[in-house]
Structure formats: structure tokens, C-alpha cells
Motif scaffolding. Structure first.
Motif, mmCIF file in Angstrom:
data_model
loop_
_atom_site.group_PDB
_atom_site.id
_atom_site.type_symbol
_atom_site.label_atom_id
_atom_site.label_comp_id
_atom_site.label_asym_id
_atom_site.label_seq_id
_atom_site.Cartn_x
_atom_site.Cartn_y
_atom_site.Cartn_z
ATOM 1 N N PHE A 23 0.841 -1.195 0.000
ATOM 2 C CA PHE A 23 0.000 0.000 0.000
ATOM 3 C C PHE A 23 0.878 1.248 0.000
ATOM 4 O O PHE A 23 1.838 1.340 0.763
ATOM 5 C CB PHE A 23 -0.911 0.005 1.227
ATOM 6 N N GLN A 24 0.552 2.198 -0.868
ATOM 7 C CA GLN A 24 1.274 3.471 -0.891
ATOM 8 C C GLN A 24 0.634 4.426 0.101
ATOM 9 O O GLN A 24 -0.510 4.844 -0.062
ATOM 10 C CB GLN A 24 1.267 4.096 -2.285
ATOM 11 N N LEU A 25 1.388 4.780 1.141
ATOM 12 C CA LEU A 25 0.890 5.712 2.144
ATOM 13 C C LEU A 25 0.863 7.130 1.590
ATOM 14 O O LEU A 25 -0.111 7.864 1.745
ATOM 15 C CB LEU A 25 1.755 5.647 3.400
ATOM 16 N N ARG A 26 1.948 7.531 0.971
ATOM 17 C CA ARG A 26 2.059 8.834 0.321
ATOM 18 C C ARG A 26 3.201 8.762 -0.686
ATOM 19 O O ARG A 26 3.810 7.697 -0.850
ATOM 20 C CB ARG A 26 2.278 9.963 1.336
ATOM 21 N N LYS A 27 3.479 9.836 -1.368
ATOM 22 C CA LYS A 27 4.479 9.814 -2.431
ATOM 23 C C LYS A 27 5.832 9.344 -1.897
ATOM 24 O O LYS A 27 6.411 9.938 -0.998
ATOM 25 C CB LYS A 27 4.625 11.206 -3.052
ATOM 26 N N GLY A 28 6.322 8.252 -2.464
ATOM 27 C CA GLY A 28 7.628 7.736 -2.088
ATOM 28 C C GLY A 28 7.656 6.912 -0.823
ATOM 29 O O GLY A 28 8.723 6.459 -0.400
ATOM 30 N N ILE A 29 6.502 6.676 -0.196
ATOM 31 C CA ILE A 29 6.429 5.889 1.042
ATOM 32 C C ILE A 29 5.440 4.746 0.835
ATOM 33 O O ILE A 29 4.244 4.975 0.639
ATOM 34 C CB ILE A 29 5.978 6.729 2.251
ATOM 35 N N PHE A 30 5.946 3.513 0.899
ATOM 36 C CA PHE A 30 5.113 2.335 0.655
ATOM 37 C C PHE A 30 5.183 1.395 1.861
ATOM 38 O O PHE A 30 6.266 1.164 2.418
ATOM 39 C CB PHE A 30 5.602 1.577 -0.589
ATOM 40 N N LYS A 68 9.064 0.944 2.388
ATOM 41 C CA LYS A 68 9.963 1.237 1.284
ATOM 42 C C LYS A 68 9.916 2.730 1.043
ATOM 43 O O LYS A 68 8.838 3.302 0.846
ATOM 44 C CB LYS A 68 9.526 0.494 0.019
ATOM 45 N N ILE A 69 11.075 3.366 1.071
ATOM 46 C CA ILE A 69 11.158 4.819 0.953
ATOM 47 C C ILE A 69 12.019 5.152 -0.262
ATOM 48 O O ILE A 69 13.153 4.681 -0.373
ATOM 49 C CB ILE A 69 11.760 5.435 2.226
ATOM 50 N N THR A 70 11.465 5.941 -1.169
ATOM 51 C CA THR A 70 12.198 6.299 -2.384
ATOM 52 C C THR A 70 12.265 7.815 -2.516
ATOM 53 O O THR A 70 11.376 8.546 -2.075
ATOM 54 C CB THR A 70 11.525 5.712 -3.633
ATOM 55 N N ALA A 71 13.355 8.294 -3.154
ATOM 56 C CA ALA A 71 13.533 9.720 -3.396
ATOM 57 C C ALA A 71 14.497 9.891 -4.568
ATOM 58 O O ALA A 71 15.070 8.925 -5.075
ATOM 59 C CB ALA A 71 14.060 10.421 -2.153
ATOM 60 N N GLN A 72 14.698 11.148 -4.989
ATOM 61 C CA GLN A 72 15.518 11.428 -6.158
ATOM 62 C C GLN A 72 17.020 11.342 -5.890
ATOM 63 O O GLN A 72 17.817 11.193 -6.808
ATOM 64 C CB GLN A 72 15.179 12.817 -6.706
ATOM 65 N N GLY A 73 17.424 11.435 -4.637
ATOM 66 C CA GLY A 73 18.839 11.398 -4.308
ATOM 67 C C GLY A 73 19.054 11.217 -2.818
ATOM 68 O O GLY A 73 18.095 11.213 -2.033
ATOM 69 N N PRO A 74 20.319 11.066 -2.371
ATOM 70 C CA PRO A 74 20.623 10.777 -0.968
ATOM 71 C C PRO A 74 20.081 11.799 0.027
ATOM 72 O O PRO A 74 19.543 11.425 1.069
ATOM 73 C CB PRO A 74 22.161 10.744 -0.950
ATOM 74 N N LYS A 75 20.235 13.091 -0.268
ATOM 75 C CA LYS A 75 19.768 14.116 0.672
ATOM 76 C C LYS A 75 18.258 14.061 0.837
ATOM 77 O O LYS A 75 17.743 14.058 1.966
ATOM 78 C CB LYS A 75 20.193 15.507 0.196
ATOM 79 N N ALA A 76 17.537 13.998 -0.280
ATOM 80 C CA ALA A 76 16.072 13.916 -0.219
ATOM 81 C C ALA A 76 15.642 12.622 0.446
ATOM 82 O O ALA A 76 14.650 12.586 1.192
ATOM 83 C CB ALA A 76 15.485 14.019 -1.624
ATOM 84 N N LEU A 77 16.392 11.539 0.205
ATOM 85 C CA LEU A 77 16.058 10.250 0.813
ATOM 86 C C LEU A 77 16.229 10.299 2.325
ATOM 87 O O LEU A 77 15.386 9.792 3.078
ATOM 88 C CB LEU A 77 16.944 9.148 0.226
ATOM 89 N N ALA A 78 17.304 10.922 2.794
ATOM 90 C CA ALA A 78 17.549 11.022 4.236
ATOM 91 C C ALA A 78 16.439 11.800 4.926
ATOM 92 O O ALA A 78 15.961 11.414 6.002
ATOM 93 C CB ALA A 78 18.898 11.685 4.491
ATOM 94 N N ILE A 79 16.004 12.903 4.318
ATOM 95 C CA ILE A 79 14.929 13.720 4.897
ATOM 96 C C ILE A 79 13.627 12.935 4.929
ATOM 97 O O ILE A 79 12.921 12.900 5.944
ATOM 98 C CB ILE A 79 14.756 15.023 4.096
ATOM 99 N N LYS A 80 13.309 12.287 3.818
ATOM 100 C CA LYS A 80 12.055 11.531 3.739
ATOM 101 C C LYS A 80 12.071 10.344 4.702
ATOM 102 O O LYS A 80 11.065 10.033 5.348
ATOM 103 C CB LYS A 80 11.818 11.056 2.305
ATOM 104 N N ALA A 81 13.238 9.688 4.810
ATOM 105 C CA ALA A 81 13.360 8.556 5.722
ATOM 106 C C ALA A 81 13.172 9.001 7.170
ATOM 107 O O ALA A 81 12.474 8.351 7.959
ATOM 108 C CB ALA A 81 14.717 7.876 5.542
ATOM 109 N N TRP A 82 13.784 10.124 7.528
ATOM 110 C CA TRP A 82 13.639 10.653 8.895
ATOM 111 C C TRP A 82 12.167 10.950 9.194
ATOM 112 O O TRP A 82 11.634 10.556 10.233
ATOM 113 C CB TRP A 82 14.486 11.909 9.039
#
Length: 276
Positions: A23-30, A68-82
Motif C-alpha cells: 500500500f502506498q501511504l504517500r508519495k515515495g512511502i510504501f 519502502k522509501i524512495t527519493a531522487q537522491g541521498p539528501k532527499a532520501l535522508a529527509i524523507k526517511a527521517w
């Protein structure tokens, strides 16, 4: 908490939550199912200390879901993961679950190998007493309301309520648990005077706006619950009946879900009680 952002994809392994659905919770977060099949001994070479291996061994066997957390690059991924830790807290508040995520990997749990390192994000551990199993009707509810729920996290009062319901069980003393739960309840109404009456009346009207009989019953029950909260907060030595804590949990859960379905927090007491 140490969250690693590397590449464009990362996974958080979750204890205390089971799902057979993707299930996709929101953009880039599954939210995904998870099943660990690796022999834990294979991970020994990837760990740095016995304590790290002990944490992994303790947690990994109880993982039945993952983010599962996806983003365009490491910095965006770290923020989204946090920030995705709030997704777990929000799911806890919605389902009265005790899910926690302390392990992070660059691959899903099914692809763990002796070449894969695991990141222990926190050394503070609270093992869930049980796992909440997400059902088909839960997915239907999330599909309809999760975007509203997440957007409400911009509100300090709603965040406090969610965090209170998602963390009260970290404490072992019932009086402290009640204090935490009521901090969440009171945050939604922001009442400064005549608190017992105004809060109980506001809750009853918010949850039962059209049924006066149910509203009166809820008002009386809430006032009783608040009485035990007051004793707990002010250190009055009194035994708390075993129903008080679960009833308070249920009340805060109902309030949070009502806010979500309404898409907003309760209005001020005067508007709630005297205006349509």
C-alpha cells in the motif's frame, strides 16, 4: 536516531505490524509485507559489536512489514526517511498499534544477505506486546483518509495527540500512561478553564453531535475518566480500575479518527456546543 540516506531507496523494518498488502501511504512511502528467511548467523560478519548483533537478532525475527522509501537522491532520501517515522506513529494512532522501526537496510528484508549491512537506528528498544494485522477494510479506510491524516500532522495539537497515543505504552506505570494519554486528548481542545466540564461536554458533542442520549452517556463516562486522570497527575494514591486505561486509549483513538474523517480539529467549545 541515526537514519542513513544513501542512493535513492531504503527500507525500514517494522515490528508490531503485519500486512499482507502493498500500500502506498504517500508519495515515495510504501507499506509492504515482509518475511525474513535469512539465517541470523549469516549477518554476524556485517555487524561491528556484540550489542549490535544482539539488537538485530532480537528484532529481525519479529518483522512482518516494512516501509519502502524512495527519493531522487541521498539528501532527499535522508529527509524523507527521517520524516517517515511519523508514518509509523500515525499508523499506531489509527489502529491502536505498537509498531516500531529500529532497523534500516538498503534492500528489502527478503534480499538480506551476508553482504548486506543493517543500520540500527536507535538503541532504545520497546518490544511490541502484540502485532496489529492490517485487514482489507483497513486498506480501504487508509485509501480514503490517509492523505487527510498526514496533512493534519502540520498541526501541533494533532501531532501531540498522535504521539501521545503512539507512545503511552513506553511507560510502565498506569498513572504516567494516563497522564500521557490525556495530554493528547487535551491538546485537541485547548481548554483553559472549567476543564472537567468543558472538556467532557466538548468531547461528547464532537463525537456524538446529533444523538443526545449517546452524547449524555459519553459526557458522563468522559468526566469519570478525567477524574482518574486528575488523581494520576496530582499524585493522589488511588488504585486505577483496569478498565480506565483501555477506555482512555479508545477515547483518544476515536477523537483522532474523527479529526481525520472531518479533515480538521474540533472547533472551540462555544462554537461546538452552541452553534451548528
Amino acid at each position: 536516531m541515526a537514519v542513513i540516506g544513501a542512493g535513492k531507496e531504503t527500507y525500514f523494518f517494522i515490528n508490531g505490524l503485519r500486512t499482507p498488502y502493498l500500500f502506498q501511504l504517500r508519495k515515495g512511502i510504501f507499506l509492504l509485507p515482509a518475511r525474513c528467511s535469512i539465517d541470523i548467523k549469516e549477518l554476524i560478519p556485517t555487524t561491528h559489536t556484540p550489542m549490535e548483533f544482539g539488537m538485530i537478532a532480537l528484532l529481525l525475527g519479529g518483522v512482518y512489514s516494512q516501509l519502502k522509501i524512495t527519493a531522487q537522491g541521498p539528501k532527499a532520501l535522508a529527509i524523507k526517511a527521517w520524516n517517515s517515522q511519523w508514518d509509523i506513529l500515525l499508523l499506531n494512532a489509527i489502529f491502536c498499534a505498537e509498531a516500531t522501526s529500529l532497523l534500516q537496510s538498503k534492500v528489502p528484508i527478503e534480499k538480506l544477505s551476508k553482504e548486506t549491512s543493517l543500520n540500527v537506528m536507535s538503541w532504545y528498544i520497546h518490544l511490541p506486546r502484540s502485532s496489529y494485522f492490517i485487514k482489507k477494510k483497513d486498506i480501504a479506510w487508509l485509501s480514503k483518509y490517509y492523505p487527510k491524516a498526514y496533512s493534519l500532522l502540520d498541526n501541533d495539537s494533532f501531532r501531540t495527540a498522535v504521539h501521545s497515543l503512539s507512545s503511552y505504552y513506553w511507560h510502565s506505570v498506569p498513572s504516567v500512561q494516563l497522564s500521557v494519554l490525556w495530554a493528547g486528548i487535551e491538546s485537541l481542545f485547548n481548554i483553559q478553564s472549567e476543564i472537567s466540564f468543558r472538556l467532557s461536554a466538548s468531547i461528547a458533542k464532537f463525537l456524538e453531535p446529533t444523538n443526545s442520549s449517546k452524547g449524555l452517556s459519553l459526557y458522563q463516562k468522559t468526566k469519570k475518566l478525567y477524574g482518574f486522570r486528575s488523581k494520576a497527575v496530582h499524585g493522589v494514591q488511588s488504585e486505577i480500575p483496569e478498565t480506565i486505561l483501555p477506555d482512555t486509549v479508545k477515547l483518544l483513538n476515536l477523537l483522532i479518527k474523527k479529526c481525520i474523517t472531518n479533515g480538521k480539529l474540533p472547533p472551540k467549545t462555544e462554537k461546538l456546543l452552541f452553534y451548528k
